[in-house]
Write a protein that holds these residues in place. Structure first.
Motif, PDB file in Angstrom:
ATOM      1  N   VAL A  92     111.250  95.405   8.210  1.00  0.00           N
ATOM      2  CA  VAL A  92     109.875  94.895   8.236  1.00  0.00           C
ATOM      3  C   VAL A  92     109.235  95.164   6.880  1.00  0.00           C
ATOM      4  CG1 VAL A  92     107.616  95.026   9.351  1.00  0.00           C
ATOM      5  CG2 VAL A  92     109.700  95.331  10.715  1.00  0.00           C
ATOM      6  N   LEU A  93     108.629  94.140   6.304  1.00  0.00           N
ATOM      7  CA  LEU A  93     107.875  94.265   5.061  1.00  0.00           C
ATOM      8  C   LEU A  93     106.387  94.233   5.390  1.00  0.00           C
ATOM      9  CD1 LEU A  93     109.924  91.706   2.916  1.00  0.00           C
ATOM     10  CD2 LEU A  93     110.243  94.188   3.028  1.00  0.00           C
ATOM     11  N   GLN A  94     105.592  94.856   4.546  1.00  0.00           N
ATOM     12  CA  GLN A  94     104.155  94.907   4.783  1.00  0.00           C
ATOM     13  C   GLN A  94     103.409  94.205   3.655  1.00  0.00           C
ATOM     14  OE1 GLN A  94     102.661  96.046   7.493  1.00  0.00           O
ATOM     15  NE2 GLN A  94     104.570  96.767   8.422  1.00  0.00           N
ATOM     16  N   CYS A  95     102.458  93.365   4.044  1.00  0.00           N
ATOM     17  CA  CYS A  95     101.527  92.782   3.080  1.00  0.00           C
ATOM     18  C   CYS A  95     100.285  93.668   3.106  1.00  0.00           C
ATOM     19  CB  CYS A  95     101.200  91.343   3.468  1.00  0.00           C
ATOM     20  SG  CYS A  95     100.313  90.421   2.201  1.00  0.00           S
ATOM     21  N   GLU A  96     100.223  94.587   2.158  1.00  0.00           N
ATOM     22  CA  GLU A  96      99.217  95.647   2.213  1.00  0.00           C
ATOM     23  C   GLU A  96      97.794  95.101   2.158  1.00  0.00           C
ATOM     24  OE1 GLU A  96     100.038  98.568   2.894  1.00  0.00           O
ATOM     25  OE2 GLU A  96     102.207  98.531   2.514  1.00  0.00           O
ATOM     26  N   GLU A  97      97.580  94.021   1.408  1.00  0.00           N
ATOM     27  CA  GLU A  97      96.215  93.518   1.245  1.00  0.00           C
ATOM     28  C   GLU A  97      95.635  92.976   2.543  1.00  0.00           C
ATOM     29  OE1 GLU A  97      98.550  91.253  -1.909  1.00  0.00           O
ATOM     30  OE2 GLU A  97      99.134  92.754  -0.420  1.00  0.00           O
ATOM     31  N   THR A  98      96.499  92.473   3.427  1.00  0.00           N
ATOM     32  CA  THR A  98      96.006  91.828   4.651  1.00  0.00           C
ATOM     33  C   THR A  98      96.411  92.558   5.920  1.00  0.00           C
ATOM     34  OG1 THR A  98      97.961  90.417   4.879  1.00  0.00           O
ATOM     35  CG2 THR A  98      96.171  89.594   3.487  1.00  0.00           C
ATOM     36  N   GLY A  99      97.275  93.569   5.810  1.00  0.00           N
ATOM     37  CA  GLY A  99      97.748  94.276   6.989  1.00  0.00           C
ATOM     38  C   GLY A  99      98.770  93.501   7.793  1.00  0.00           C
ATOM     39  N   THR A 100      99.357  92.470   7.202  1.00  0.00           N
ATOM     40  CA  THR A 100     100.327  91.633   7.910  1.00  0.00           C
ATOM     41  C   THR A 100     101.717  92.260   7.854  1.00  0.00           C
ATOM     42  OG1 THR A 100      99.063  89.675   7.258  1.00  0.00           O
ATOM     43  CG2 THR A 100     101.310  89.318   8.065  1.00  0.00           C
ATOM     44  N   SER A 101     102.416  92.244   8.984  1.00  0.00           N
ATOM     45  CA  SER A 101     103.801  92.701   9.045  1.00  0.00           C
ATOM     46  C   SER A 101     104.723  91.489   8.995  1.00  0.00           C
ATOM     47  CB  SER A 101     104.056  93.490  10.334  1.00  0.00           C
ATOM     48  OG  SER A 101     103.278  94.674  10.365  1.00  0.00           O
ATOM     49  N   ILE A 102     105.722  91.557   8.122  1.00  0.00           N
ATOM     50  CA  ILE A 102     106.689  90.465   7.956  1.00  0.00           C
ATOM     51  C   ILE A 102     108.014  90.952   8.526  1.00  0.00           C
ATOM     52  CG2 ILE A 102     107.795  88.914   6.308  1.00  0.00           C
ATOM     53  CD1 ILE A 102     105.435  89.915   4.351  1.00  0.00           C
ATOM     54  N   HIS A 103     108.425  90.389   9.637  1.00  0.00           N
ATOM     55  CA  HIS A 103     109.630  90.815  10.346  1.00  0.00           C
ATOM     56  C   HIS A 103     110.789  89.923   9.892  1.00  0.00           C
ATOM     57  CE1 HIS A 103     107.064  93.166  13.164  1.00  0.00           C
ATOM     58  NE2 HIS A 103     106.198  92.209  12.866  1.00  0.00           N
ATOM     59  N   VAL A 104     111.762  90.518   9.210  1.00  0.00           N
ATOM     60  CA  VAL A 104     112.823  89.753   8.560  1.00  0.00           C
ATOM     61  C   VAL A 104     114.100  89.840   9.386  1.00  0.00           C
ATOM     62  CG1 VAL A 104     114.099  89.382   6.422  1.00  0.00           C
ATOM     63  CG2 VAL A 104     111.768  90.316   6.331  1.00  0.00           C
ATOM     64  N   PHE A 105     114.634  88.674   9.741  1.00  0.00           N
ATOM     65  CA  PHE A 105     115.862  88.574  10.526  1.00  0.00           C
ATOM     66  C   PHE A 105     116.949  87.925   9.675  1.00  0.00           C
ATOM     67  CE2 PHE A 105     112.423  88.601  13.561  1.00  0.00           C
ATOM     68  CZ  PHE A 105     112.894  89.357  14.629  1.00  0.00           C
ATOM     69  N   GLY A 106     118.118  88.546   9.631  1.00  0.00           N
ATOM     70  CA  GLY A 106     119.265  87.951   8.964  1.00  0.00           C
ATOM     71  C   GLY A 106     120.159  87.265   9.976  1.00  0.00           C
ATOM     72  N   VAL A 107     120.542  86.029   9.686  1.00  0.00           N
ATOM     73  CA  VAL A 107     121.374  85.274  10.619  1.00  0.00           C
ATOM     74  C   VAL A 107     122.719  84.959   9.982  1.00  0.00           C
ATOM     75  CG1 VAL A 107     119.377  84.226  11.742  1.00  0.00           C
ATOM     76  CG2 VAL A 107     120.502  83.005   9.890  1.00  0.00           C
ATOM     77  N   GLU A 108     123.727  84.896  10.832  1.00  0.00           N
ATOM     78  CA  GLU A 108     124.989  84.272  10.476  1.00  0.00           C
ATOM     79  C   GLU A 108     124.869  82.845  10.977  1.00  0.00           C
ATOM     80  OE1 GLU A 108     127.004  85.868   8.633  1.00  0.00           O
ATOM     81  OE2 GLU A 108     126.000  87.806   8.841  1.00  0.00           O
ATOM     82  N   HIS A 109     125.005  81.882  10.070  1.00  0.00           N
ATOM     83  CA  HIS A 109     124.516  80.538  10.350  1.00  0.00           C
ATOM     84  C   HIS A 109     125.156  79.867  11.563  1.00  0.00           C
ATOM     85  CE1 HIS A 109     121.808  80.282   6.982  1.00  0.00           C
ATOM     86  NE2 HIS A 109     122.746  80.697   6.163  1.00  0.00           N
ATOM     87  N   LEU A 110     126.320  80.303  11.999  1.00  0.00           N
ATOM     88  CA  LEU A 110     126.958  79.661  13.143  1.00  0.00           C
ATOM     89  C   LEU A 110     127.093  80.599  14.337  1.00  0.00           C
ATOM     90  CD1 LEU A 110     129.771  77.644  11.319  1.00  0.00           C
ATOM     91  CD2 LEU A 110     127.525  76.855  12.049  1.00  0.00           C
ATOM     92  N   ALA A 111     126.459  81.767  14.282  1.00  0.00           N
ATOM     93  CA  ALA A 111     126.636  82.762  15.339  1.00  0.00           C
ATOM     94  C   ALA A 111     125.444  82.754  16.291  1.00  0.00           C
ATOM     95  CB  ALA A 111     126.804  84.152  14.732  1.00  0.00           C
ATOM     96  N   PRO A 112     125.691  82.915  17.601  1.00  0.00           N
ATOM     97  CA  PRO A 112     124.573  83.054  18.544  1.00  0.00           C
ATOM     98  C   PRO A 112     123.935  84.431  18.386  1.00  0.00           C
ATOM     99  CG  PRO A 112     126.665  83.324  19.688  1.00  0.00           C
ATOM    100  CD  PRO A 112     127.005  82.943  18.272  1.00  0.00           C
ATOM    101  N   GLN A 113     122.657  84.461  18.149  1.00  0.00           N
ATOM    102  CA  GLN A 113     121.919  85.721  17.998  1.00  0.00           C
ATOM    103  C   GLN A 113     120.636  85.611  18.818  1.00  0.00           C
ATOM    104  OE1 GLN A 113     122.320  85.204  13.623  1.00  0.00           O
ATOM    105  NE2 GLN A 113     122.695  87.408  13.577  1.00  0.00           N
ATOM    106  N   PRO A 114     120.763  85.729  20.139  1.00  0.00           N
ATOM    107  CA  PRO A 114     119.608  85.466  21.010  1.00  0.00           C
ATOM    108  C   PRO A 114     118.435  86.395  20.776  1.00  0.00           C
ATOM    109  CG  PRO A 114     121.434  86.446  22.246  1.00  0.00           C
ATOM    110  CD  PRO A 114     121.982  86.066  20.906  1.00  0.00           C
ATOM    111  N   HIS A 115     118.676  87.574  20.190  1.00  0.00           N
ATOM    112  CA  HIS A 115     117.563  88.504  20.006  1.00  0.00           C
ATOM    113  C   HIS A 115     116.486  87.933  19.089  1.00  0.00           C
ATOM    114  CE1 HIS A 115     119.856  89.394  16.323  1.00  0.00           C
ATOM    115  NE2 HIS A 115     118.751  89.912  15.840  1.00  0.00           N
ATOM    116  N   ILE A 116     116.858  86.990  18.206  1.00  0.00           N
ATOM    117  CA  ILE A 116     115.859  86.419  17.295  1.00  0.00           C
ATOM    118  C   ILE A 116     114.851  85.583  18.076  1.00  0.00           C
ATOM    119  CG2 ILE A 116     115.522  84.890  15.321  1.00  0.00           C
ATOM    120  CD1 ILE A 116     118.295  85.712  14.333  1.00  0.00           C
TER     121      ILE A 116
END
Length: 474
Positions: A92-116
């Protein structure tokens, strides 16, 4: 080149490490005396015709002595790559000026990843930013937004998937027991689509705008072709080959070194990561030109950590190879330097969204075939055939006058041994052992012909040598 065949006794043969569940990227052939072995070429037969004539002006000549280094499969299994997170973002990255949380997900382009998709549906971020566009219109400009019923989608394939994913979203919303992911439909969907597609469905289900974060592909192709030298493309080939073999051997990727990335990686990866972070930064400040998030009616408490008028959560879904670069560029602030112009500078004015014009007369450029062949050989190690087809639509077909050198480069660099010749000695020694000879020295002629080492990239003798490796006669 020296001949090792007389040094290799059958009972003393070593091994080539093989995974019982996957084929290696490319490996020395294993064979017994008297056997004829057919090697697998990395270049598609349509792209590299075996009967293609090759020029003879480059006198780099392999030794006339045949090299017959034999190997056998290893008994020990390879280690497995680290598992992907199964319930939340990679970081998770933070945008300190606005308090926004950026949740970053890495995908394998052909793999099922239902948690996303499940995370998006449950957490309801205010926007979902993706690396891969849903279609040509969506991917025509960084920051473009697509929603259900978008009238700008005219591409038939994109329109079909948009209707289908939106219908899934509408059906999920009809599930009245609270959590959409507990519905019978989701149990079918979660195993039928890959991680990126589930991110699309999650956005459409919750009503979040689906934002294209990357730059248009044609800009990347043209920058890669027009802003690199031939040795730099050759270096990019080595980098991709090393990464592929490390993954095959169960080793971690090369350590991320932002100050020493090959130029090809800077263009194909780092620049695009900076563009994606600029789009995310604009969303944090609710100033994306294509989309103003409707947050005015939400108070500070409802926004959670986000300040009033700014989004609380954003989801960023990218290929897993981008994760180290995104995290480094955001935490160091270097993405601002790459994009240029300061935080308020429009992304459209960034140098990263410009590209040199294509050659006006490629058939008159004596290096065009070599450059084009090297670029495609490098890309073939890390991208799909669809990407290579896109490349042809942007750069155009190879001129007939350049086809001889182009196909020769494809044939030489499509050889399994050229990939092996790209590996550093320590990695090659871990991969190949007990051949009765120094295989690193066996590969020296392949290294000598490479432009990164001052070679011409191809020659008639080298092409004939590579063709001869398709058969092993004793």
């Amino acid at each position: 080149m020296f001949n090792c065949s007389q040094q290799t006794a059958l009972e003393r043969r070593g091994r080539m490490r093989l995974d019982s569940h996957a084929q290696p990227p490319f490996a020395p052939r294993c064979g017994l005396p008297g056997a004829i072995r057919r090697a697998t070429s990395s270049a598609p037969s349509a792209a590299v015709p075996r009967s293609a004539p090759v020029p003879s002006q480059h006198p780099v000549r392999p030794s006339s002595g045949a090299v017959r280094c034999h190997s056998a499969p290893a008994a020990e299994p390879l280690t497995s790559p680290p598992a992907q997170p199964s319930s939340g973002p990679d970081f998770v990255l933070q945008c300190e000026e606005t308090g926004t949380s950026i949740h970053v997900f890495g995908v394998e382009h052909l793999a099922p990843q239902p948690h996303i998709g499940e995370w998006i549906i449950r957490q309801r971020p205010q926007a979902v930013v993706v690396e891969t566009a849903m279609g040509p219109e969506h991917g025509s400009l960084a920051g473009n937004v697509i929603r259900c019923g978008d009238p700008t989608v005219v591409d038939p394939t994109a329109a079909f998937f948009l209707r289908m994913f939106c219908q899934i979203g509408v059906t999920l919303q009809e599930f009245k027991d609270g959590d959409f992911t507990a519905s019978p439909l989701w149990n079918q969907v979660r195993s039928s689509y890959n991680g990126e597609q589930l991110a699309y469905i999650g956005a459409f289900t919750t009503g979040a705008p689906l934002v294209f974060g990357d730059r248009p592909k044609d800009i990347t192709y043209r920058r890669l072709f027009g802003l690199t030298t031939i040795p730099q493309l050759d270096q990019g080939f080595s980098y991709a080959a090393v990464q592929n073999y490390r993954a095959f051997m169960g080793l971690p990727p090369l350590p991320y070194d932002p100050d020493n990335l090959p130029v090809t990686e800077q263009i194909m990866m780092q620049e695009r990561e900076a563009v994606m972070l600029k789009v995310v930064h604009q969303l944090c400040h609710n100033c994306l030109p294509q989309q103003h998030l409707q947050l005015e009616g939400q108070g500070q408490q409802e926004q959670g950590q986000g300040q009033a008028g700014y989004p609380r959560d954003l989801a960023l879904v990218v290929g897993s190879a981008h994760l180290p670069g995104l995290e480094h560029l955001w935490r160091s602030g270097r993405w601002r330097e790459l994009v240029g112009g300061g935080s308020s500078h429009p992304l459209a004015a960034s140098q990263l969204l410009t590209a040199p014009p294509l050659p006006a007369a490629p058939d008159s450029d004596p290096q065009y075939g070599l450059r084009r062949g090297l670029m495609e050989a490098m890309l073939r190690l890390s991208v799909t055939r669809e990407v290579l087809a896109d490349l042809v639509t942007v750069l155009g077909p190879v001129p007939e006058r350049q086809s001889t050198s182009y196909t020769a480069v494809q044939e030489v660099y499509g050889s399994p041994r050229m990939q092996l010749a790209s590996l550093p000695r320590e990695l090659l020694d871990r991969l190949v052992a007990g051949l009765g000879c120094d295989f690193y020295e066996v590969l020296q002629p392949m290294r000598d012909i490479r432009p990164i080492n001052g070679g011409p990239g191809f020659s008639e003798d080298m092409v004939m040598y590579v063709r001869g490796l398709n058969f092993e006669l004793e």
